[in-house]
Write a protein that holds these residues in place. Structure first.
Motif, short mmCIF file in Angstrom:
data_model
loop_
_atom_site.label_atom_id
_atom_site.label_comp_id
_atom_site.label_asym_id
_atom_site.label_seq_id
_atom_site.Cartn_x
_atom_site.Cartn_y
_atom_site.Cartn_z
N ARG A 95 0.82 -1.22 0.00
CA ARG A 95 0.00 0.00 0.00
C ARG A 95 0.85 1.26 0.00
N GLY A 96 0.51 2.17 -0.90
CA GLY A 96 1.16 3.46 -0.92
C GLY A 96 0.32 4.51 -0.22
N ASP A 97 0.90 5.69 -0.04
CA ASP A 97 0.16 6.75 0.64
C ASP A 97 -0.60 7.66 -0.34
N GLY A 98 -0.48 7.40 -1.62
CA GLY A 98 -1.22 8.17 -2.61
C GLY A 98 -0.65 9.53 -2.92
N SER A 99 0.50 9.86 -2.33
CA SER A 99 1.03 11.21 -2.50
C SER A 99 1.48 11.50 -3.93
N ALA A 100 1.79 10.46 -4.69
CA ALA A 100 2.24 10.69 -6.06
C ALA A 100 1.09 11.05 -6.99
N GLY A 101 -0.13 10.71 -6.58
CA GLY A 101 -1.27 10.94 -7.45
C GLY A 101 -1.17 10.17 -8.74
N ALA A 102 -0.50 9.03 -8.69
CA ALA A 102 -0.25 8.23 -9.89
C ALA A 102 -0.86 6.85 -9.74
N LYS A 103 -1.12 6.23 -10.86
CA LYS A 103 -1.67 4.88 -10.84
C LYS A 103 -0.66 3.88 -10.29
N PRO A 104 -1.13 2.71 -9.82
CA PRO A 104 -0.23 1.70 -9.29
C PRO A 104 0.69 1.12 -10.36
N ILE A 105 1.68 0.35 -9.88
CA ILE A 105 2.59 -0.38 -10.74
C ILE A 105 2.48 -1.86 -10.37
N VAL A 106 2.42 -2.71 -11.37
CA VAL A 106 2.32 -4.16 -11.17
C VAL A 106 3.60 -4.82 -11.65
N MET A 107 4.15 -5.73 -10.85
CA MET A 107 5.32 -6.53 -11.21
C MET A 107 4.92 -7.98 -11.39
N LEU A 108 5.43 -8.63 -12.43
CA LEU A 108 5.07 -10.00 -12.75
C LEU A 108 6.22 -10.98 -12.54
#
Length: 473
Positions: A95-108
């Motif tokens: 979980r991030g704090d949302g401060s970037a105002g950016a969408k999540p990143i997914v790693m596979l």
């Protein structure tokens, strides 16, 4: 696992990879020891289809993550039936704090492996063995290094007390090497519930090393060819073997396969393949390197195409390829065959289309009595872009690893990964695996799979640096 190794003589003389005869024991940091332990433990699980050990590996990983402070609500374990074989998938949310105002990143990464028969190996494939400077074991490259490295990175960052500025997800599939049922379902779940900015894949890309273990370039997989298998089948009334017919299903099939072997699909090129050959040609010596540079400048040059096509390592980057891989014919030694069938596996260049390849095979065979049937649904995926922030983060990781910048070369894989299903849903998917190998050390899917021990440890800061750049405060 789909690292296409780079072969070159004029290697960059950089620190970061030890010489082949340097096998001295090393003092491990806490992070190195942790990832080594995870690597060792998960290789011991025989997570090949039919062995029923995926749930044990998933339980092990969730225990490690829970102990590091990841709440159960951020660990999603899902059951799947992959072609009659039970498997599982694992999703981990940081979980991030949302401060970037950016969408999540997914790693596979994928947790399953191609099976290995212990009696065929020099060492037990399901016990991590360090010997002569290498780690041996099934999955050491494909793709348990990715699983261990990403899991260890999440644990390391959590123990540091780091909070990302946006959500980060690990998505580990359970049947990438077979039916990709878990992959398809996870990709759909990610699209519906996460909607990330982009996907980062540990199961491709990677660093090509020269013969002296010095780095040549980081390959960045931005596309992959479509995987599809066709059954080519000849049928016949058959009869007694003492009364041979003028026609024979096996002979008819053999003729069809010969015509397929002689068929060449047209050369395809794109900005990605031209830039790949243009960059790679700077390091490859002799005629092959010159041919690559020529092709980058003029993709219609016949002599360059012929030289590149003669090398199995690079022909797949030029065109669609189809090759016979399995045979099934006859029902008794004293009977004429009533049917003969071959599996023809194709790797289709993006944009060419599966249907057009099927039509080309039928035309090459030239016999309407021989059927060409697609074995399973194929996933066709577009090429991805290389996001600027990912490029910058990767460059920082590489500089930290090698002491100076090394080239980053966009590539297209001839093999398939989980990434194709995310691309098919519209997500840029960039494979930037931390592995590093010489061409002669790539044994993924084969006997005595291995990873250079020095390369293993040298890649353990890779994901920490990348993620802190992409999701730092």
């Amino acid at each position: 696992m789909k690292i296409k190794a780079i072969v070159a003589a004029g290697a960059l003389a950089m620190a970061g990879q030890a010489a082949a005869d340097d096998h001295a024991p090393r003092d491990l940091t806490a992070h190195e020891q942790r990832v080594y332990d995870i690597y060792r433990d998960i290789i011991a699980f025989r997570t090949a289809a039919g062995h029923g050990q995926m749930d044990e590996m998933v339980a092990y990983l969730t225990d490690r993550l829970t102990a590091a402070g990841f709440a159960e609500e951020n660990l999603l374990v899902t059951d799947y039936d992959s072609e009659g074989d039970p498997t599982q998938g694992l999703v981990v949310r940081y979980r991030g704090d949302g401060s970037a105002g950016a969408k999540p990143i997914v790693m596979l990464a994928h947790m399953d492996v191609v099976d290995a028969l212990p009696e065929d190996w020099e060492r037990d494939p399901f016990a991590l063995v360090e010997d002569e400077g290498y780690f041996f074991g099934r999955g050491t490259q494909d793709n348990k290094y990715g699983v261990a490295n990403l899991t260890g990175t999440f644990i390391r960052l959590k123990e540091e007390g780091w909070t990302p500025s946006r959500d980060l997800y690990l998505v580990f599939s359970g049947d990438e090497e077979t039916g990709m049922v878990s992959t398809r379902a996870q990709a759909r779940w990610v699209a519906d519930n996460v909607d990330p900015a982009y996907i980062l894949n540990s199961d491709a890309g990677g660093i090509g090393l020269a013969d002296d273990f010095s780095p040549l370039a980081q390959q960045v997989q931005l596309a992959e060819k479509t995987y599809v298998t066709f059954d080519v089948t000849a049928t016949n009334p058959g009869g007694h073997s003492s009364r041979p017919r003028s026609d024979n299903a096996i002979y008819d099939l053999a003729g069809a396969l010969t015509r397929i072997a002689q068929h060449q699909f047209p050369v395809r090129e794109s900005e990605l393949t031209r830039s790949y050959f243009g960059a790679l040609g700077q390091s490859i010596p002799g005629e092959l390197g010159a041919a690559m540079r020529t092709f980058a400048a003029d993709p219609a040059d016949d002599s360059a195409i012929a030289l590149i096509s003669a090398d199995p390592g690079y022909v797949g980057t030029l065109r669609t390829t189809c090759v016979a891989t399995m045979l099934d014919a006859g029902h008794a030694e004293n009977a004429l065959p009533q049917s003969a069938s071959a599996a023809v596996n194709c790797r289709v260049f993006p944009g060419e289309g599966v249907e057009s390849v099927k039509a080309a095979l039928e035309q090459a065979i030239g016999n309407e009595a021989i059927t060409v049937t697609q074995r399973a649904e194929a996933t066709e995926s577009p090429m991805s872009t290389f996001p600027g922030e990912v490029r910058n983060a990767l460059a920082k990781s590489l500089t930290a690893r090698f002491g100076q910048a090394i080239p980053m070369i966009p590539t297209m894989s001839s093999g398939g990964t989980d990434g194709m299903h995310y691309r098919a849903l519209g997500y840029d998917t960039v494979a930037i695996g931390a592995g590093a190998s010489r061409p002669q050390d790539i044994y993924a899917h084969g006997l005595n799979e291995r990873m250079r021990a020095d390369a293993f440890y040298a890649g353990l800061d890779h994901w920490s640096i990348v993620l802190k750049e992409l999701a730092g405060s």
